[in-house]
Design a protein around this motif. Sequence first.
Motif, PDB file in Angstrom:
ATOM      1  N   UNK A 141      60.625  55.084  15.190  1.00  0.00           N
ATOM      2  CA  UNK A 141      60.967  54.972  16.591  1.00  0.00           C
ATOM      3  C   UNK A 141      62.332  55.081  16.972  1.00  0.00           C
ATOM      4  N   UNK A 145      62.638  55.694  22.698  1.00  0.00           N
ATOM      5  CA  UNK A 145      61.080  54.863  22.468  1.00  0.00           C
ATOM      6  C   UNK A 145      61.240  53.622  22.648  1.00  0.00           C
ATOM      7  N   UNK A 148      61.463  53.309  26.379  1.00  0.00           N
ATOM      8  CA  UNK A 148      59.986  53.686  27.027  1.00  0.00           C
ATOM      9  C   UNK A 148      59.170  52.171  26.926  1.00  0.00           C
ATOM     10  N   UNK A 149      59.046  51.653  25.985  1.00  0.00           N
ATOM     11  CA  UNK A 149      58.279  50.347  25.832  1.00  0.00           C
ATOM     12  C   UNK A 149      58.752  49.227  26.836  1.00  0.00           C
ATOM     13  N   UNK A 152      57.862  50.207  30.525  1.00  0.00           N
ATOM     14  CA  UNK A 152      56.604  49.784  30.757  1.00  0.00           C
ATOM     15  C   UNK A 152      56.323  48.158  30.876  1.00  0.00           C
ATOM     16  N   UNK A 153      56.904  47.387  30.235  1.00  0.00           N
ATOM     17  CA  UNK A 153      57.001  46.009  30.266  1.00  0.00           C
ATOM     18  C   UNK A 153      57.679  45.625  31.654  1.00  0.00           C
ATOM     19  N   UNK A 156      55.053  46.401  34.370  1.00  0.00           N
ATOM     20  CA  UNK A 156      54.106  45.459  34.564  1.00  0.00           C
ATOM     21  C   UNK A 156      54.552  43.890  34.793  1.00  0.00           C
ATOM     22  N   UNK A 207      59.709  59.721  26.573  1.00  0.00           N
ATOM     23  CA  UNK A 207      59.294  58.345  25.998  1.00  0.00           C
ATOM     24  C   UNK A 207      58.535  58.020  26.868  1.00  0.00           C
ATOM     25  N   UNK A 208      57.191  57.799  26.870  1.00  0.00           N
ATOM     26  CA  UNK A 208      56.364  57.388  28.175  1.00  0.00           C
ATOM     27  C   UNK A 208      56.660  55.714  28.320  1.00  0.00           C
ATOM     28  N   UNK A 209      56.890  55.656  29.495  1.00  0.00           N
ATOM     29  CA  UNK A 209      56.715  56.307  30.847  1.00  0.00           C
ATOM     30  C   UNK A 209      57.847  56.980  31.364  1.00  0.00           C
TER      31      UNK A 209
ATOM     32  N   UNK B  46      51.274  44.258  22.541  1.00  0.00           N
ATOM     33  CA  UNK B  46      52.384  43.710  23.474  1.00  0.00           C
ATOM     34  C   UNK B  46      53.080  44.902  24.117  1.00  0.00           C
ATOM     35  N   UNK B  47      53.378  46.061  23.616  1.00  0.00           N
ATOM     36  CA  UNK B  47      53.892  47.022  24.139  1.00  0.00           C
ATOM     37  C   UNK B  47      53.951  48.356  23.438  1.00  0.00           C
ATOM     38  N   UNK B  48      53.906  49.379  24.256  1.00  0.00           N
ATOM     39  CA  UNK B  48      53.700  50.620  23.584  1.00  0.00           C
ATOM     40  C   UNK B  48      54.426  51.994  24.236  1.00  0.00           C
ATOM     41  N   UNK B  49      54.723  53.006  23.564  1.00  0.00           N
ATOM     42  CA  UNK B  49      55.220  54.313  24.331  1.00  0.00           C
ATOM     43  C   UNK B  49      54.628  55.440  23.414  1.00  0.00           C
ATOM     44  N   UNK B  65      54.095  54.511  19.205  1.00  0.00           N
ATOM     45  CA  UNK B  65      54.624  53.309  18.680  1.00  0.00           C
ATOM     46  C   UNK B  65      54.122  52.215  19.574  1.00  0.00           C
ATOM     47  N   UNK B  67      53.874  47.634  19.288  1.00  0.00           N
ATOM     48  CA  UNK B  67      54.482  46.276  19.149  1.00  0.00           C
ATOM     49  C   UNK B  67      52.974  45.267  19.220  1.00  0.00           C
ATOM     50  N   UNK B  90      47.944  47.528  27.267  1.00  0.00           N
ATOM     51  CA  UNK B  90      48.661  46.518  26.873  1.00  0.00           C
ATOM     52  C   UNK B  90      47.327  45.292  26.978  1.00  0.00           C
TER      53      UNK B  90
END
Lengths: 396, 116
Positions: A141, A145, A148-149, A152-153, A156, A207-209, B46-49, B65, B67, B90
């Motif tokens: 990671x 990265x 990126x996570x 996305x959160x 959402x 590092x999507x998105x 829960x989360x990804x990329x 990756x 979580x 998700x």
Amino acid sequence: MRDVAIIGVGMIPFGRRDEDTLLDMLAYASLNALDDAGMGDKGVDAVYVANMGAGILQHQTSVASALVDRLSLLPAAADAVENGPASGASAIKNGLLAVASGYYDTVLVAGGEKMREVVGWKATDFVATMTHPEVEYPYGITLPGMAGMFTRLYMEKYGLTRDQLIAVAIKNQKMGTLNPYAHVKMIITREGIVESPDAAVNNPVAADPLHFYDMCPVSDGAAAVILCPLEKAQEFTQNVPVVIAGFGQATDTHTLQERDDPTNLKAVTLASEQAFNMAGLKPKDVDVAELHDAFTILEIAESEHAGFFKKGEGGIAAENGETSLKGKIPINVSGGLKARGHPVGATGVAQVVEIVFQLRHQLDEARQVKDAQVGFTLNFGGFGNNVVAFVLRRSE
Amino acid sequence: MKTELEITAYQCKACGRVHYPYHDRCLTCKNREFEVIKPEGDAHLLAYTQIFNLPWGFDVRFLVHGVVEFSNGVKAMGQIHVESLEDIKTGMTLQPGWEPIRIVSGEAIYGLVLKP
């Protein structure tokens, strides 16, 4: 506690500086700051040097000892400060406390990093050493990265859009073209990075998105400030003193996975609240802010967590121009990390240097926030696990 | 190939909070006594990329990756083995495994690998 003023600032252009060593860059920025403070041939009581990676990237340690020797500041006290990407603001905080306490009268704080002499994967790996060594780093990671996570959160939970991220990238790169210290001086357009057939090549997913133009560059650079008690400022210089009216620092869990709500940047909120409370001011009193936009998402999320906008409204504000030079709260009119660059140890110091320029009213019209009196900086370490904020005020 | 997830989590004996990785004091109540637990049940994403600029030690074009949270509250990061991000979203349940995640000096390092 004494009021502490910034009486001198110095910076060198960020970018790829193959011709300079780390010590060269720290020395140039420090000399600029000493000259700006009217202390060109004088010593200082103490030196704090912010640097994250010399031990890894240059195989060099004890950079503070090396700098005082290089600058003939012996026998000044000298300490290196390593706090990840928040090293710069942490070093200034240490200088601030030393002067405010009455222990030292004159302090040089310099921050620098030389990241471009290693290949990309090595620089990426170096930054990733901030992640947890057992449950994150082995998986590969990276900080992008993590971002990126987080993005996305945020999308959402708050309905954040890619257009809002793009608005930050376009604004900051435009402002970077006006900043002589910026690493990236290139205007980008929606057509070039989103709409044209070439956009997928120009601006690929990183590092999507998040895409390439959501990221700050990897940079070399250095910046420095000189601190002294406000009551003694005029002994050195006729520069308008800028007072560090408030500071705050807070931490959060090392791993994102252990946060109850990973979209809640608690350390940003706490550090900002501490800084505003100490200054006796509120976010609405700030005329100009430098936030830690290592990724476009961070400018938006920090603008909310620091109190400039409600949660979920920072992206809308960026898209509506409220964070532009003539907007409600100008943010990163230096170009931010996105365009000025992000030599990690230098960034927190460079943010403060930029706000001092703004509060002295010494920038070109194209970048000067008119009649700015109060500024704010936020330096973001790790992925929000160590954050330092300052409120700065022009002192007439 | 290993099958058991070599993840050791720690549940606070005072307040029940689940920790992974280890902490000397509970993040909620500062208690120092923990029960050792293993991840149990389904792993919910829960989360990804997906990242394309990789650090040292990976000879692949990209990494995905994520979580996940197991049914007993253990949260952990892992690599997700998919061809495309369109294969995950998700909240979905993933199958956990303990497989090589990187090679260091010719030796495989094992870790949490997740698959749809």
